[in-house]
Write a protein that holds these residues in place. Structure first.
Motif, mmCIF file in Angstrom:
data_model
loop_
_atom_site.group_PDB
_atom_site.id
_atom_site.type_symbol
_atom_site.label_atom_id
_atom_site.label_comp_id
_atom_site.label_asym_id
_atom_site.label_seq_id
_atom_site.Cartn_x
_atom_site.Cartn_y
_atom_site.Cartn_z
ATOM 1 N N HIS A 224 20.514 -37.336 1.134
ATOM 2 C CA HIS A 224 20.560 -35.873 0.973
ATOM 3 C C HIS A 224 21.484 -35.213 1.985
ATOM 4 O O HIS A 224 21.958 -34.102 1.766
ATOM 5 N N GLY A 225 21.714 -35.904 3.100
ATOM 6 C CA GLY A 225 22.622 -35.373 4.115
ATOM 7 C C GLY A 225 23.606 -36.445 4.554
ATOM 8 O O GLY A 225 23.226 -37.611 4.736
ATOM 9 N N ILE A 226 24.875 -36.055 4.683
ATOM 10 C CA ILE A 226 25.911 -36.993 5.146
ATOM 11 C C ILE A 226 26.574 -36.380 6.372
ATOM 12 O O ILE A 226 26.943 -35.196 6.364
ATOM 13 N N GLN B 288 26.933 -29.738 -0.678
ATOM 14 C CA GLN B 288 25.460 -29.670 -0.710
ATOM 15 C C GLN B 288 24.817 -30.725 0.187
ATOM 16 O O GLN B 288 23.609 -30.703 0.419
ATOM 17 N N LYS B 289 25.625 -31.696 0.637
ATOM 18 C CA LYS B 289 25.098 -32.736 1.546
ATOM 19 C C LYS B 289 25.707 -32.603 2.945
ATOM 20 O O LYS B 289 25.485 -33.436 3.808
ATOM 21 N N ASP B 290 26.473 -31.539 3.138
ATOM 22 C CA ASP B 290 27.245 -31.353 4.375
ATOM 23 C C ASP B 290 26.366 -30.745 5.467
ATOM 24 O O ASP B 290 26.484 -29.562 5.814
ATOM 25 N N VAL B 291 25.490 -31.578 6.033
ATOM 26 C CA VAL B 291 24.489 -31.063 6.983
ATOM 27 C C VAL B 291 25.094 -30.643 8.328
ATOM 28 O O VAL B 291 24.427 -30.008 9.144
ATOM 29 N N ASN C 120 31.185 -24.462 3.136
ATOM 30 C CA ASN C 120 30.121 -23.945 4.015
ATOM 31 C C ASN C 120 30.689 -23.008 5.087
ATOM 32 O O ASN C 120 30.072 -21.994 5.416
ATOM 33 N N ALA C 121 31.869 -23.359 5.618
ATOM 34 C CA ALA C 121 32.500 -22.487 6.626
ATOM 35 C C ALA C 121 32.809 -21.127 6.013
ATOM 36 O O ALA C 121 32.580 -20.076 6.635
ATOM 37 N N GLU D 298 15.084 -30.639 0.566
ATOM 38 C CA GLU D 298 14.287 -29.641 -0.172
ATOM 39 C C GLU D 298 15.127 -29.044 -1.309
ATOM 40 O O GLU D 298 14.622 -28.830 -2.413
ATOM 41 N N ASN D 299 16.391 -28.792 -1.034
ATOM 42 C CA ASN D 299 17.268 -28.249 -2.083
ATOM 43 C C ASN D 299 17.415 -29.247 -3.233
ATOM 44 O O ASN D 299 17.429 -28.870 -4.399
ATOM 45 N N TYR D 300 17.504 -30.533 -2.871
ATOM 46 C CA TYR D 300 17.594 -31.577 -3.900
ATOM 47 C C TYR D 300 16.306 -31.586 -4.737
ATOM 48 O O TYR D 300 16.344 -31.651 -5.962
#
Ligand code: NAD
Length: 283
Positions: free
Chosen positions: A92-94, A116-119, A126-127, A278-280
């Motif tokens: 879920h996160g990379i 969406q996985k850019d934690v 996201n920026a 949670e988003n997933y």
């Protein structure tokens, strides 16, 4: 005046504890939050950071994995791995640990991560969302700084905030987050003139320079909140960007190094990873 210490270590511990029920709720639904950290090469500082991230995620009951690739890994291989993880529903996160070896273009690799996985919150999507005030994954270090500031109980709205440093990882997102809190924000950087005149106006002073003891006590406004993001290795010791002994006599609140911002950064990464899972789950 002797400043009050902002205990990043204790606040980070509380933050991580608060994540536990969220992780348990996901596991009950059959989703174990998965965070994959990729490290390329053998940078010793990165190895410590990566190990800490793995340990923190496993302690929370998450599926924390580190993929350690050799220094000679080529860009295409790394991007192919990122794409494979993008398509993997258990991840879920990379996070790609920076810096990468010089023969790999960081930007290309970061841009390959599914936003969406850019934690770490470094992807341009996201920026950009952070810039326009949309919900986004926010870079962990500045996100943690805002949390630390809020624990002081001091109203942030309307305060003069000065950020020293304009990196994409710390300085710029830091300034945007302070703006979201309705601070009046100044970004100082390597070309700034009369720096101490600017820092002496700061009710909130954030140092993200990468130079040990760069901010001296006479650069700090009496009663200011001083946040030291710097982590500089000097003769096997970790030293901040702020001359702590001088600044603590002038400031109202101050973060130590270590045990300040650094501890909070990992807690924020855990929070972003839980949020990604949670988003997933909500999809
Ligand atoms: P960077 O090298 O990318 O940026 C440093 C910034 O400092 C630049 O924008 C530059 O303009 C500015 N600067 C340099 N010399 C200056 C001067 N004389 N006057 C004013 N500004 C000056 O570094 P970074 O990645 O933003 O990191 C900054 C520091 O924060 C480093 O010590 C780094 O190790 C630390 N860091 C800590 C954490 C954490 O979790 N605590 C996370 C990331 C970075």
């Amino acid at each position: 005046m002797t400043a009050q210490l902002i205990d990043g270590k204790a606040i980070a511990l509380e933050t991580r504890k608060a994540l536990r029920p969220r992780v348990e709720a996901l596991i009950e639904k059959g989703i174990t939050p998965g965070l994959t950290v990729i490290m390329v090469g053998d940078n010793p500082a990165s190895a410590v950071y990566v190990r800490n991230k793995e340990k923190a995620s496993q302690k929370l009951g998450m599926n924390g994995t580190v993929l350690h690739l050799p220094e000679e890994t080529v860009e295409e291989e790394l991007i192919a791995l990122v794409k494979k993880l993008n398509a993997d529903d258990t991840v879920h996160g990379i996070l790609v640990q920076l810096p990468l070896p010089k023969h790999i273009e960081e930007k290309k690799v970061l841009n390959a991560i599914d936003p969406q996985k850019d934690v770490d919150g470094f992807h341009p999507v996201n920026a950009g969302k952070l810039l326009i005030g949309e919900k986004a994954y926010v870079p962990c270090t500045p996100k943690g700084v805002i949390r630390l500031l809020k624990t002081t109980g001091v109203e942030l709205s309307g305060k003069n905030a000065v950020v020293i440093g304009r990196s994409n990882i710390v300085g710029k997102p830091m300034a945007l987050l302070l703006l979201q809190e309705n601070c009046t924000v100044t970004i100082a950087h390597s070309r700034t003139q009369n720096l101490s005149e600017i820092t002496k106006q700061a009710d909130i002073l954030v140092a993200a320079v990468g130079k040990p003891n760069f901010v001296s006590g006479d650069m700090v406004k009496p009663g200011a909140i001083v946040i030291d993001v710097g982590i500089n290795r000097v003769e096997d010791k970790l030293i901040g960007d702020v001359n702590f002994d001088e600044a603590k006599e002038v400031a109202s609140f101050i973060t130590p190094v270590p045990g300040g911002v650094g501890a909070m950064t990992i807690a924020m990464l855990m929070e972003n990873a839980v949020e990604a899972a949670e988003n997933y789950a909500a999809k």
